[in-house]
Enzyme design. Sequence first.
Site, PDB file in Angstrom:
ATOM      1  N   ASP A 267      -3.258   6.913  -9.352  1.00 15.61           N
ATOM      2  CA  ASP A 267      -2.758   8.207  -8.867  1.00 15.61           C
ATOM      3  C   ASP A 267      -1.277   8.366  -9.159  1.00 15.61           C
ATOM      4  O   ASP A 267      -0.542   7.390  -9.342  1.00 15.61           O
ATOM      5  CB  ASP A 267      -3.041   8.380  -7.358  1.00 15.61           C
ATOM      6  CG  ASP A 267      -2.437   7.271  -6.495  1.00 15.61           C
ATOM      7  OD1 ASP A 267      -2.367   6.118  -6.967  1.00 15.61           O
ATOM      8  OD2 ASP A 267      -2.042   7.558  -5.347  1.00 15.61           O
TER       9      ASP A 267
ATOM     10  N   GLU B  48      -2.372   4.624  -4.072  1.00 14.08           N
ATOM     11  CA  GLU B  48      -1.110   3.923  -3.750  1.00 14.08           C
ATOM     12  C   GLU B  48      -0.069   4.900  -3.238  1.00 14.08           C
ATOM     13  O   GLU B  48       0.694   4.600  -2.324  1.00 14.08           O
ATOM     14  CB  GLU B  48      -0.577   3.193  -4.989  1.00 14.08           C
ATOM     15  CG  GLU B  48       0.594   2.238  -4.700  1.00 14.08           C
ATOM     16  CD  GLU B  48       1.977   2.882  -4.636  1.00 14.08           C
ATOM     17  OE1 GLU B  48       2.896   2.267  -4.075  1.00 14.08           O
ATOM     18  OE2 GLU B  48       2.144   4.018  -5.132  1.00 14.08           O
TER      19      GLU B  48
HETATM   20 ZN   LIG Z   1       3.982   3.474  -8.248  1.00 13.99          ZN
END
Ligand SMILES: [Zn+2]
Length: 415
Positions: free
Chosen positions: A79, A144
């Site tokens: 992401d 993340e």
């Molecule tokens: Zn990163």
Amino acid sequence: MASLAETEIITRFQKYLQIDTVQPNPDYIAAADFIISEAKSISLESQSIEFVQGKPIVLLKWIGSDPLLPAILLNSHVDVVPFEEDKWDHPPLGAEIDEDGKIYARGTQDMKSVGMQYLEAIRKLRASGFKPLRSVYVSFVPDEEIGGIDGVGKFVESDIFKSLNISIVLDEGLPSPTESYRVFNGERIPWSLQIKAVGQPGHGSKLYDDSAMENLTKSIESIMRFRASQFDQLKHKECLKGEGDVISVNMVFLKAGTPTPDDGFVMNLQPSEAEAGFDIRVPPAADPEALERRLVGEWAPPARNMSLKLWRGDQELARKQFVTATNDSNPWWGLLENAVKEAGGNTSKPEIFPASTDSRYFRKAGLLAIGFSPISNTPSLLHDHNEYLSQSEYLKGINMYVSILKAYTSYALPE
Ligand SMILES: [Zn+2]
């Protein structure tokens, strides 16, 4: 002139950058399809694991000749953070290349580059006939950028992960504006603090003690003095402290006053409530209990009609932080430094990552984790407009991983 092979390498990177994995609606399925097809083209085993529906972890495996030796994990998140398209000179999902060879896209630095560089390094090693002794896993993880709870957070606790027998994890670092690569062995933990003051409301003309505004102001003054004391350590070079070594405190909102219907404020009234919010980052070397005492004693003392709310994500990490050793007890550290040197680069002294990454989950699970993004001579544009990486820097980074993977997968001594 770029060779045909180099052009193909850059094209594959561009394709990955063009997949829309922007939070809050990343197309994880398209990304997984792309990664798995890339893995097939270099004969890696692949599986897609969903701990949370629609959020796959793609796990690739390059089997070593001694599968009993603990393995190496190369981690990257799929992401990326959102962007303000009108502030960019190139489309943020376009992966356009300018006349200087800079590739512009969200994720060029954070961290689609690293994910693809892992695969390109394996591709090169395979083409050269290299055979690893240890197995290598490559993980492409979701979420993340929103805390990693449904990504690495779930992954490290799973039986699948435990069965991999990993001994060292490589994960993201930060670009370096100089010739040396930056390497990270720990990170700061975020605390979100909101403080609230209450007091007697009163006429705007009256001087009296303990108004909400006065109480809040005293706290803000105290917090700003603390902020200055931390900032001074960064400014004074003789302190030898990096951004990740001090406690950062930044005010992110102020809320007070009695609004009027026309978006103004009542000007002759001292309000009965006032609030402020702070982003705080706590390094491993800080004492969280001392900071907690400061919050209650100085920044939001009940005796001054103050209260506080504190969020710290993972409670265990908020109390005890895990740092990866950089001395001889951790052979992987020296191996990485040497491998980078052999490939014509060099690393600067280990640093604490100023924000947080998925490495904290790996470290909490007892693993060694090194934060390293092979990007030198480049300004850090993580989460910024016009994020870019030059083609030459990207290609150089692949050679760093070739060298690191050779050293890591050939390392035979007991750990
Ligand atoms: Zn990163």
